[in-house]
Scaffold this active site. Structure first.
Site, PDB file in Angstrom:
ATOM      1  N   ARG A  74       0.862  -1.175   0.000  1.00  9.51           N
ATOM      2  CA  ARG A  74       0.000   0.000   0.000  1.00  9.51           C
ATOM      3  C   ARG A  74       0.904   1.232   0.000  1.00  9.51           C
ATOM      4  NH1 ARG A  74      -1.964  -3.504   4.009  1.00  9.51           N
ATOM      5  NH2 ARG A  74      -3.979  -4.488   3.494  1.00  9.51           N
ATOM      6  N   LYS A 102      -2.347  -0.346   7.266  1.00 13.96           N
ATOM      7  CA  LYS A 102      -3.781  -0.112   7.328  1.00 13.96           C
ATOM      8  C   LYS A 102      -4.483  -1.030   8.321  1.00 13.96           C
ATOM      9  CE  LYS A 102      -7.826  -0.487   4.278  1.00 13.96           C
ATOM     10  NZ  LYS A 102      -8.261  -0.779   2.889  1.00 13.96           N
ATOM     11  N   HIS A 176      -2.648   2.199  -5.978  1.00  7.29           N
ATOM     12  CA  HIS A 176      -3.200   0.940  -5.478  1.00  7.29           C
ATOM     13  C   HIS A 176      -3.382  -0.080  -6.599  1.00  7.29           C
ATOM     14  CE1 HIS A 176      -4.495  -0.749  -1.704  1.00  7.29           C
ATOM     15  NE2 HIS A 176      -5.519  -1.331  -2.287  1.00  7.29           N
ATOM     16  N   ARG A 179      -0.583  -2.532  -6.578  1.00  8.42           N
ATOM     17  CA  ARG A 179      -0.784  -3.612  -5.606  1.00  8.42           C
ATOM     18  C   ARG A 179      -1.727  -4.672  -6.175  1.00  8.42           C
ATOM     19  NH1 ARG A 179      -0.953  -4.932  -0.031  1.00  8.42           N
ATOM     20  NH2 ARG A 179      -2.999  -5.614   0.729  1.00  8.42           N
ATOM     21  N   HIS A 202      -3.362  -9.506   4.453  1.00 12.62           N
ATOM     22  CA  HIS A 202      -4.789  -9.595   4.699  1.00 12.62           C
ATOM     23  C   HIS A 202      -5.051 -10.404   5.966  1.00 12.62           C
ATOM     24  CE1 HIS A 202      -5.907  -8.826   0.200  1.00 12.62           C
ATOM     25  NE2 HIS A 202      -5.609  -7.730   0.849  1.00 12.62           N
ATOM     26  N   TYR A 211      -9.333 -11.493  -5.387  1.00 10.11           N
ATOM     27  CA  TYR A 211      -8.402 -11.694  -6.491  1.00 10.11           C
ATOM     28  C   TYR A 211      -8.634 -13.029  -7.167  1.00 10.11           C
ATOM     29  CZ  TYR A 211      -6.027  -7.686  -4.517  1.00 10.11           C
ATOM     30  OH  TYR A 211      -5.740  -6.439  -4.050  1.00 10.11           O
TER      31      TYR A 211
END
Length: 343
Positions: A74, A102, A176, A179, A202, A211
């Site tokens: 990120r 994040k 982004h 990414r 994640h 994804y």
């Protein structure tokens, strides 16, 4: 739906005579918000952007974006990297330590020699100076991306990305998306869901599963692009290859041979069961660029008869996948024949 639900709740609270006696709208009645798939850069666009960043005169911001693309960071994680972010683990190579970001998750990302060279160049390009206060911890920190005594800003990175995208002839690109491109390349290369979660930081499998949903559309796009490219670069067929040693094949007898079989335009193909089905068998009939007309109805009908016979032969031999392939071809031929008859 929200407006109607709030209205009914309000008139019930206000005691209106026309208010319904019971609740009419529940949470499950609300339609789900549309979930957009991550926007990744196609392979060709990714290469053009990388080339534009590699040739950029604004080295610090361009190299920052190259690191983001190579590691799937990120933008906040990227700019929070510190000078000591590279860790050498005995027997495991070099790893990038990604700071808390994040989701308050810290992770390690494996690096190759290309990224290590890139980080070395950044270390030589950056402006050294005194440690600066870390916005998260308040402790002094030596950040990797510094310029004239200040930290490299997100605006500077975004401006360089816009310049490189324009140079590459692309539309608007966001940091982004780099990414997303990193994650899409990994999922298409067969990386497991658990590994993808670890690499992206994640905390929920649902985040990484977004994804996985890209797989079908990405494969379809790449399939059509590669197929068209292959058609324009077909080289000579290999010579000197030995044929399957099957003898006494008379006219039409090839369909009874104990082999995996395919009807081709100018003949037929025989493969030993251990070889499995040829990945190119009947690829043309399923190609979106394939066209036919009523003048080829006789050929299509004959091919359909053979495909039907081959499907039954495969089923009798217990070759389920092979039978399914022929049944799929029969369905495709039926559609082509119907299309040709109405054309």
């Amino acid at each position: 739906m929200h407006a109607v639900g709030n209205f009914l709740a309000d008139i019930t609270e206000w005691g209106w005579d026309d208010a319904p006696a019971r609740r009419l709208i529940f949470r499950t009645d609300l339609p789900r918000a549309q979930r957009f798939l991550p926007r990744y850069l196609p392979v060709d666009a990714d290469r053009k952007l990388t080339a534009a960043l590699s040739d950029s005169p604004y080295r610090l911001a361009a190299d920052a974006l190259l690191v983001q693309r190579a590691c799937g960071l990120r933008i906040g994680e990227l700019l929070d990297l510190e000078l000591d972010c590279i860790h050498e683990i005995p027997g495991q190579g070099s790893w990038l330590k990604v700071p808390l970001g994040k989701l308050d998750s810290e992770r390690m990302i494996p690096l190759d020699e290309e990224v290590l060279t890139l980080v070395d160049r950044i270390t030589a390009t950056r402006s050294p100076g005194r440690p600066m206060r870390h916005p998260r911890t308040g402790a002094p920190a030596d950040f990797l991306f510094t310029h004239h005594g200040k930290r490299l800003s997100q605006n500077a990175v975004r401006s360089e990305l816009n310049r490189a995208a324009e140079t590459a002839g692309l539309g608007h690109v966001t940091p982004h998306q780099l990414r997303h491109t990193y994650a899409t390349a990994l999922i298409n290369a067969g990386v497991s869901l658990q590994a993808l979660m670890a690499l992206l930081g994640h905390v929920s499998s649902q985040m990484s599963l977004r994804y996985a949903h890209l797989f079908d559309s990405t494969v379809r796009t790449e399939y059509e692009r590669a197929l068209n490219l292959a058609k324009s670069h077909i080289g000579p067929m290999p010579t000197g290859r030995t044929q399957l040693p099957i003898t006494d094949i008379t006219d039409g007898g090839w369909k009874d041979a104990p082999a995996i079989k395919s009807r081709l335009a100018g003949g037929y193909c025989l493969r030993a069961p251990a070889q499995g089905s040829c990945p190119y068998a009947n690829i043309c009939e399923h190609c979106p660029s394939f066209h036919t007309d009523s003048t080829h109805l006789g050929v299509l009908a004959a091919q359909r008869v053979d495909a039907h016979d081959l499907a039954e032969d495969a089923e009798n031999r217990g070759w389920i996948d092979e039978a399914k392939r022929h049944r799929t071809l029969v369905s495709r031929l039926d559609a082509l024949i119907a299309q040709s008859e109405t054309a």
